[in-house]
Design an enzyme around this catalytic site. Structure first.
Site, PDB file in Angstrom:
ATOM      1  N   SER A 110       0.629  -1.209  -0.322  1.00 45.26           N
ATOM      2  CA  SER A 110       0.158   0.125   0.236  1.00 45.26           C
ATOM      3  C   SER A 110       0.903   1.331  -0.266  1.00 45.26           C
ATOM      4  O   SER A 110       1.804   0.971  -0.824  1.00 45.26           O
ATOM      5  CB  SER A 110      -1.056   0.006   0.866  1.00 45.26           C
ATOM      6  OG  SER A 110      -2.301   0.364   1.259  1.00 45.26           O
ATOM      7  N   GLU A 241      -0.437  -2.830  -8.293  1.00 45.46           N
ATOM      8  CA  GLU A 241      -1.498  -3.000  -7.879  1.00 45.46           C
ATOM      9  C   GLU A 241      -2.256  -1.329  -7.816  1.00 45.46           C
ATOM     10  O   GLU A 241      -1.944  -1.086  -7.349  1.00 45.46           O
ATOM     11  CB  GLU A 241      -1.420  -3.890  -6.961  1.00 45.46           C
ATOM     12  CG  GLU A 241      -1.018  -3.025  -5.587  1.00 45.46           C
ATOM     13  CD  GLU A 241      -1.840  -2.892  -4.084  1.00 45.46           C
ATOM     14  OE1 GLU A 241      -3.166  -2.822  -4.590  1.00 45.46           O
ATOM     15  OE2 GLU A 241      -1.607  -1.958  -3.207  1.00 45.46           O
ATOM     16  N   HIS A 308      -4.289  -5.271  -2.585  1.00 47.33           N
ATOM     17  CA  HIS A 308      -5.170  -5.442  -1.626  1.00 47.33           C
ATOM     18  C   HIS A 308      -6.517  -6.326  -1.300  1.00 47.33           C
ATOM     19  O   HIS A 308      -7.763  -5.473   0.174  1.00 47.33           O
ATOM     20  CB  HIS A 308      -6.020  -3.608  -1.555  1.00 47.33           C
ATOM     21  CG  HIS A 308      -4.967  -1.951  -1.456  1.00 47.33           C
ATOM     22  ND1 HIS A 308      -3.947  -2.476  -1.866  1.00 47.33           N
ATOM     23  CD2 HIS A 308      -5.076  -1.757  -0.394  1.00 47.33           C
ATOM     24  CE1 HIS A 308      -3.027  -1.006  -1.816  1.00 47.33           C
ATOM     25  NE2 HIS A 308      -3.916  -0.820  -0.426  1.00 47.33           N
TER      26      HIS A 308
END
Length: 337
Positions: A110, A241, A308
């Site tokens: 993240s 991502e 995620h």
């Protein structure tokens, strides 16, 4: 040459929050994770930033950077794992002492992936894109996530193999926790733009595209210099991502990367699963992947275990990886060379 840290059992894990800390009502998550590590023989040292959260960050940029600088240079700390991601890690970069960073693993994803990529590009020290601290608090750890330990314990010159998960978690169900935290109930299938098998190799670089694209044009995002200094101009195998961007946002970021030269000598691109990949006027993520494959003339593999939508394999920035996909199954071989 890339410098690879080496994880040994029983070392001290430093928990610092260069992005978001944990609010008081969720402190039990950090305690549970710390207890789990201690049961496995590790020691855990939590910094002050891990316990605080206000205005979308754990502390001021300087305080966050100073704690990180202390832990990364502290001989008593051997591995850094932030509690989780967040929003504003980029504020800390100008205060981080990159020249003093010691070769020890930093593990996370993240917002933390922005720090991981910056550290590898600046120093040539490998960093690990994978699980975060609070997702390791369960009584058990699923086989895909659990590979973080084996990956980080691989010695320089060694090789580690990971496989795609059997199932992934489509949605969180916080009211009904499982022994291994995640609710793995959907069949995993790694896909390719040609609908067939794929085999691609290169030096891994990547992270959460929402945040790492902000490194473009800064001293911390110089991919060309990284390739010259540390990997002898070898091709890059990118992994991304998408956390929150719409399909058109994602397209803009990828075009920006291309225009900035990030895809020069690119061997392929890997995309993690994403809940954010909603169509915009019929324009789908699959359309985008097809366009990118044609524009760059490289394989594009998507819906891999990254990001995620857990679980995720542990991908090492700087390592040489060979990624193969056949009939929906994936294999990642990383060489610490």
């Amino acid at each position: 040459m890339i410098t690879y840290p080496h994880l040994k059992k029983g070392v001290t894990i430093g928990v610092t929050a260069p992005s978001s800390g944990v609010p008081s009502e969720l402190h039990y998550l950090v305690r549970e994770a710390s207890e789990r590590f201690e049961l496995q023989g590790y020691r855990v040292h939590c910094g002050e930033t891990a316990w605080t959260q206000d205005k979308a960050k754990s502390a001021t940029a300087k305080v966050r950077a100073e704690e990180f600088n202390r832990m990364i240079t502290d001989d008593a700390v051997h591995l850094l794992i932030p509690p989780w991601g967040g929003e504003l890690l980029i504020e800390t970069l100008e205060y981080i002492d990159f020249e003093s960073i010691q070769p020890k693993w930093i593990l996370g994803y993240s917002d933390v992936s922005l720090l991981l990529l910056a550290v590898t590009l600046q120093t040539g020290i490998a960093t690990a894109h994978g699980t975060n601290l609070v997702d390791l608090r369960g009584e058990k750890t699923d086989p895909t996530t659990a590979m973080w330990e084996q990956v980080l314990a691989t010695k320089a010159g060694g090789e580690v193999i990971q496989y795609s998960s059997e199932k992934y978690q489509k949605e969180w169900d916080f009211e009904n926790p499982t022994p291994h935290i995640f609710h793995l109930d959907e069949q995993t299938a790694w896909k390719t733009t040609n609908g067939e098998s794929a085999d691609v190799g290169g030096r891994l670089l990547g992270g959460c595209i929402d945040v790492i694209h902000h490194l473009i044009g800064t001293p911390y995002g110089d991919v060309a210099t990284f390739r010259r200094r540390f990997v002898e101009e070898e091709p890059i195998l990118w992994f991304f991502e998408n956390c929150e961007m719409s399909t058109t946002d994602l397209r803009r970021c990828l075009v920006q990367m291309k225009l900035a030269g990030w895809f020069e000598q690119c061997s392929g691109i890997l995309f993690g699963r994403s809940d954010a990949n909603k169509p915009v006027e019929g324009y789908t993520a699959e359309d985008l992947y097809q366009e990118l494959a044609v524009e760059l003339g490289v394989p594009v593999i998507y819906d891999i275990d990254c990001g995620h939508v857990p679980p995720q394999v542990t991908l090492v920035n700087g390592a040489y990886a060979q990624v193969t996909v056949d009939k929906g199954k994936g294999k990642v071989v990383q060489q610490f060379c």
